[in-house]
Design a protein around this motif. Structure first.
Motif, PDB file in Angstrom:
ATOM      1  N   GLY A  52       0.809  -1.218   0.000  1.00  0.00           N
ATOM      2  CA  GLY A  52       0.000   0.000   0.000  1.00  0.00           C
ATOM      3  C   GLY A  52       0.841   1.266   0.000  1.00  0.00           C
ATOM      4  O   GLY A  52       0.401   2.310  -0.479  1.00  0.00           O
ATOM      5  N   GLY A  53       2.066   1.187   0.540  1.00  0.00           N
ATOM      6  CA  GLY A  53       2.957   2.336   0.543  1.00  0.00           C
ATOM      7  C   GLY A  53       2.655   3.350   1.629  1.00  0.00           C
ATOM      8  O   GLY A  53       1.598   3.323   2.259  1.00  0.00           O
ATOM      9  N   LEU A  54       3.588   4.261   1.834  1.00  0.00           N
ATOM     10  CA  LEU A  54       3.487   5.230   2.925  1.00  0.00           C
ATOM     11  C   LEU A  54       2.369   6.246   2.750  1.00  0.00           C
ATOM     12  O   LEU A  54       1.940   6.864   3.712  1.00  0.00           O
ATOM     13  CB  LEU A  54       4.820   5.983   3.078  1.00  0.00           C
ATOM     14  CG  LEU A  54       5.990   5.187   3.645  1.00  0.00           C
ATOM     15  CD1 LEU A  54       7.248   6.038   3.662  1.00  0.00           C
ATOM     16  CD2 LEU A  54       5.678   4.681   5.047  1.00  0.00           C
ATOM     17  N   GLN A  79      15.366   4.399   8.697  1.00  0.00           N
ATOM     18  CA  GLN A  79      15.367   3.667   7.439  1.00  0.00           C
ATOM     19  C   GLN A  79      13.985   3.069   7.204  1.00  0.00           C
ATOM     20  O   GLN A  79      13.513   2.254   7.996  1.00  0.00           O
ATOM     21  CB  GLN A  79      16.422   2.547   7.422  1.00  0.00           C
ATOM     22  CG  GLN A  79      16.421   1.750   6.110  1.00  0.00           C
ATOM     23  CD  GLN A  79      17.604   0.816   5.969  1.00  0.00           C
ATOM     24  OE1 GLN A  79      18.593   1.152   5.335  1.00  0.00           O
ATOM     25  NE2 GLN A  79      17.511  -0.360   6.561  1.00  0.00           N
ATOM     26  N   VAL A  80      13.339   3.490   6.148  1.00  0.00           N
ATOM     27  CA  VAL A  80      12.027   2.974   5.763  1.00  0.00           C
ATOM     28  C   VAL A  80      12.140   2.405   4.359  1.00  0.00           C
ATOM     29  O   VAL A  80      12.621   3.085   3.442  1.00  0.00           O
ATOM     30  CB  VAL A  80      10.949   4.071   5.801  1.00  0.00           C
ATOM     31  CG1 VAL A  80       9.604   3.518   5.322  1.00  0.00           C
ATOM     32  CG2 VAL A  80      10.803   4.637   7.214  1.00  0.00           C
ATOM     33  N   ILE A  81      11.712   1.169   4.187  1.00  0.00           N
ATOM     34  CA  ILE A  81      11.761   0.512   2.884  1.00  0.00           C
ATOM     35  C   ILE A  81      10.338   0.235   2.429  1.00  0.00           C
ATOM     36  O   ILE A  81       9.573  -0.439   3.127  1.00  0.00           O
ATOM     37  CB  ILE A  81      12.555  -0.808   2.952  1.00  0.00           C
ATOM     38  CG1 ILE A  81      13.977  -0.543   3.457  1.00  0.00           C
ATOM     39  CG2 ILE A  81      12.586  -1.486   1.585  1.00  0.00           C
ATOM     40  CD1 ILE A  81      14.779  -1.812   3.704  1.00  0.00           C
ATOM     41  N   GLU A  82       9.968   0.746   1.270  1.00  0.00           N
ATOM     42  CA  GLU A  82       8.616   0.551   0.744  1.00  0.00           C
ATOM     43  C   GLU A  82       8.586  -0.634  -0.220  1.00  0.00           C
ATOM     44  O   GLU A  82       9.391  -0.719  -1.149  1.00  0.00           O
ATOM     45  CB  GLU A  82       8.133   1.810   0.021  1.00  0.00           C
ATOM     46  CG  GLU A  82       7.919   2.998   0.936  1.00  0.00           C
ATOM     47  CD  GLU A  82       7.201   4.135   0.250  1.00  0.00           C
ATOM     48  OE1 GLU A  82       7.837   5.189   0.029  1.00  0.00           O
ATOM     49  OE2 GLU A  82       5.998   3.967  -0.066  1.00  0.00           O
ATOM     50  N   SER A  83       7.651  -1.534  -0.011  1.00  0.00           N
ATOM     51  CA  SER A  83       7.480  -2.688  -0.895  1.00  0.00           C
ATOM     52  C   SER A  83       6.540  -2.313  -2.037  1.00  0.00           C
ATOM     53  O   SER A  83       5.475  -1.753  -1.811  1.00  0.00           O
ATOM     54  CB  SER A  83       6.901  -3.875  -0.118  1.00  0.00           C
ATOM     55  OG  SER A  83       7.734  -4.205   0.978  1.00  0.00           O
ATOM     56  N   ASN A  92      13.348  -7.207   0.840  1.00  0.00           N
ATOM     57  CA  ASN A  92      13.295  -5.995   1.666  1.00  0.00           C
ATOM     58  C   ASN A  92      13.542  -6.300   3.138  1.00  0.00           C
ATOM     59  O   ASN A  92      14.257  -5.573   3.829  1.00  0.00           O
ATOM     60  CB  ASN A  92      11.945  -5.298   1.496  1.00  0.00           C
ATOM     61  CG  ASN A  92      11.822  -4.580   0.172  1.00  0.00           C
ATOM     62  OD1 ASN A  92      12.797  -4.435  -0.565  1.00  0.00           O
ATOM     63  ND2 ASN A  92      10.623  -4.119  -0.154  1.00  0.00           N
ATOM     64  N   LEU A  93      12.944  -7.381   3.634  1.00  0.00           N
ATOM     65  CA  LEU A  93      13.159  -7.762   5.027  1.00  0.00           C
ATOM     66  C   LEU A  93      14.609  -8.194   5.256  1.00  0.00           C
ATOM     67  O   LEU A  93      15.205  -7.891   6.300  1.00  0.00           O
ATOM     68  CB  LEU A  93      12.206  -8.889   5.425  1.00  0.00           C
ATOM     69  CG  LEU A  93      10.718  -8.510   5.532  1.00  0.00           C
ATOM     70  CD1 LEU A  93       9.860  -9.771   5.670  1.00  0.00           C
ATOM     71  CD2 LEU A  93      10.466  -7.575   6.707  1.00  0.00           C
ATOM     72  N   THR A  94      15.176  -8.891   4.278  1.00  0.00           N
ATOM     73  CA  THR A  94      16.575  -9.314   4.388  1.00  0.00           C
ATOM     74  C   THR A  94      17.506  -8.112   4.414  1.00  0.00           C
ATOM     75  O   THR A  94      18.425  -8.028   5.243  1.00  0.00           O
ATOM     76  CB  THR A  94      16.947 -10.233   3.211  1.00  0.00           C
ATOM     77  OG1 THR A  94      16.117 -11.398   3.241  1.00  0.00           O
ATOM     78  CG2 THR A  94      18.414 -10.654   3.282  1.00  0.00           C
ATOM     79  N   ARG A  95      17.273  -7.186   3.524  1.00  0.00           N
ATOM     80  CA  ARG A  95      18.079  -5.956   3.491  1.00  0.00           C
ATOM     81  C   ARG A  95      17.980  -5.204   4.805  1.00  0.00           C
ATOM     82  O   ARG A  95      18.974  -4.716   5.346  1.00  0.00           O
ATOM     83  CB  ARG A  95      17.600  -5.080   2.333  1.00  0.00           C
ATOM     84  CG  ARG A  95      18.254  -3.715   2.235  1.00  0.00           C
ATOM     85  CD  ARG A  95      17.672  -2.995   1.033  1.00  0.00           C
ATOM     86  NE  ARG A  95      17.672  -1.555   1.224  1.00  0.00           N
ATOM     87  CZ  ARG A  95      16.863  -0.711   0.570  1.00  0.00           C
ATOM     88  NH1 ARG A  95      15.990  -1.200  -0.289  1.00  0.00           N
ATOM     89  NH2 ARG A  95      16.927   0.574   0.787  1.00  0.00           N
TER      90      ARG A  95
END
Length: 356
Positions: A52-54, A79-83, A92-95
Motif C-alpha cells: 500500500g505504501g506510505l 530507514q524505511v523501505i517501501e514494498s 526488503n526484510l533481508t536488506r
C-alpha cells in the motif's frame, strides 16, 4: 616566614593535583542518547511497508507515524523501505535485517517472508503487524525473535456498524441522505483476517442495533488500486442502494470514500481517522498501528523486547472509533458509548468471522 613557605607550597600542589585528578579521572556526565540515561548508542530500527505504501492515508501511513515518533525521541538511524509488490518482501526484510537491529514488517501479507528472514537472522529482532510469522503451510511459528502485533479489529468494526445501523434505525427524518432501502455496505481489500475482523464486527453490530438492516460485502482484491474500490462502491450505491460505505481496503478504499462523496451518501474510514479525505466520511474505525509501532520500538530500545505482546483492543486504546461527524444524529453517540462499555466489560463479545 620563610619556614612556612614549603608547607604552603606543598598544600597548594596537593590541591592542584586533586583538581586535576578530579577533572581527568573522575566521573563524567553521561549523555542520554536513547532516553535511558545510558551512553550506549540507540539500536537501529527499520520499517518495511506492505504494497500500500506510505501514502495510503491508512495502515502504512499510521505505522510510519509511530515509527517517526519513536525515531524522533530515541534518535536512532531512520530507514524505511517501501514494498512495491509481494515479491519484494523477502528481499526488503533481508536488506533491513542486514542493516539494522530490529525490523518492523507492516501487514499480514508478509507473514511467510517474515518467517523465512527471521529464521535466517536469529540474532536480530522483528515485529510483524497483524500476524505471527508463518511457515509455508500457513502455520504460526513461535519464534523467540518475532513479536506478532495483533489487534481486535472486530471491536472497532462493531462501533462502525453501530453508527451505520443506528442511522438506518432512526431513518431519513434524522439522516436526509439515506436512500430508503435500509442497506449498508463494506468493501474489503483481500479476505485476510485483519480485514475480515473489521467486516465481521461491522455486520454483527449493525444487525444487533437494527435487525432489519442488509449488509452488502464485496472485496476489491487490492489494497492500492483506487479505481477498483471506486467502481465497487458505485455499484453498491447504484444497485443495492447502500447508504453507508465502510472501506477496509487501505489506499484502494480511498476510492470508495470518493464514490460516496460523488453519489451523495455516507462513508466510514478505516485504520486511522480519514475524515480529512472528504465530508462523506462520518466516522473511522481505527486501530492504533502508530501506537503499537511506537511502544514496540520503545520497549526494544529499553531492552524489553517480547515475542508475546498483549493484543491491542478497546481496553488499552489499541482500537476505537474516531472523527464522529456533526452529520451523525445526536442519538447515535450514546449508543456507541454503550457498546464501548459493554465490550470492555465483557457483556458483548464481538465475533471475528464474516457471515456469508
Amino acid at each position: 616566614m620563610r619556614k612556612s613557605g614549603a608547607p604552603s607550597l606543598l598544600i597548594s600542589l596537593f590541591v592542584l593535583c586533586g583538581v586535576l585528578l578530579s577533572a581527568c579521572g573522575g566521573s563524567t556526565p553521561s549523555t542520554n542518547t536513547n532516553g535511558g540515561g545510558s551512553t550506549t548508542a540507540p539500536k537501529s530500527v527499520t520499517l518495511v511497508t506492505d504494497i500500500g505504501g506510505l501514502n495510503d492515508q491508512s495502515f502504512n501511513q499510521s505505522a510510519n507515524v509511530g515509527y517517526m515518533k519513536a525515531q524522533g525521541e530515541l534518535k536512532f538511524r531512520r530507514q524505511v523501505i517501501e514494498s512495491k509488490s509481494q515479491n519484494d518482501y523477502v528481499s526488503n526484510l533481508t536488506r533491513a535485517a542486514q542493516t539494522s537491529d530490529m525490523v518492523i514488517g507492516v501487514g499480514f501479507l508478509m507473514a511467510t517472508a517474515m518467517d523465512q528472514v527471521a529464521k535466517a537472522n536469529p540474532t536480530k529482532s522483528f515485529a510483524l503487524i497483524d500476524s505471527c510469522a508463518t511457515d509455508a503451510k500457513g502455520n504460526c511459528d513461535s519464534l523467540k525473535n518475532v513479536a506478532p502485533l495483533f489487534f481486535k479489529e472486530q471491536q472497532a468494526g462493531c462501533l462502525a456498524g453501530v453508527v451505520a445501523g443506528q442511522m438506518e434505525k432512526l431513518g431519513k427524518a434524522k439522516s436526509s441522505k439515506l436512500l430508503g432501502n435500509n442497506t449498508i455496505a463494506a468493501i474489503g481489500g483481500l479476505a485476510i483476517p485483519p480485514v475480515d475482523h473489521y467486516i465481521a464486527g461491522y455486520q454483527y453490530c449493525a444487525k444487533k442495533v437494527d435487525p432489519a438492516v442488509t449488509v452488502k460485502v464485496n472485496y476489491s482484491q487490492s489494497f492500492d488500486n483506487t479505481a477498483k474500490c471506486q467502481d465497487i462502491a458505485n455499484n453498491q450505491i447504484s444497485t443495492a442502494k447502500a447508504d453507508v460505505i465502510f472501506q477496509v481496503a487501505g489506499g484502494c478504499g480511498v476510492g470508495a470514500l470518493q464514490a460516496a462523496k460523488a453519489k451523495g451518501v455516507y462513508s466510514i474510514g478505516v485504520d486511522s481517522d480519514q475524515s480529512h479525505v472528504n465530508d462523506s466520511v462520518i466516522a473511522s474505525a481505527i486501530k492504533r498501528v502508530d501506537q503499537a509501532v511506537y511502544l514496540t520500538v520503545k520497549d526494544f530500545e529499553a531492552g524489553k523486547f517480547s515475542a508475546t505482546p498483549a493484543p491491542f483492543d478497546l481496553t488499552n486504546d489499541g482500537v476505537g472509533l474516531a472523527g464522529l461527524s456533526a452529520t451523525v444524529p445526536a442519538e447515535v453517540k450514546p449508543v456507541v458509548d454503550k457498546y464501548i462499555a459493554d465490550i470492555k466489560s465483557g457483556a458483548i463479545t464481538v465475533p471475528d468471522a464474516v457471515q456469508k
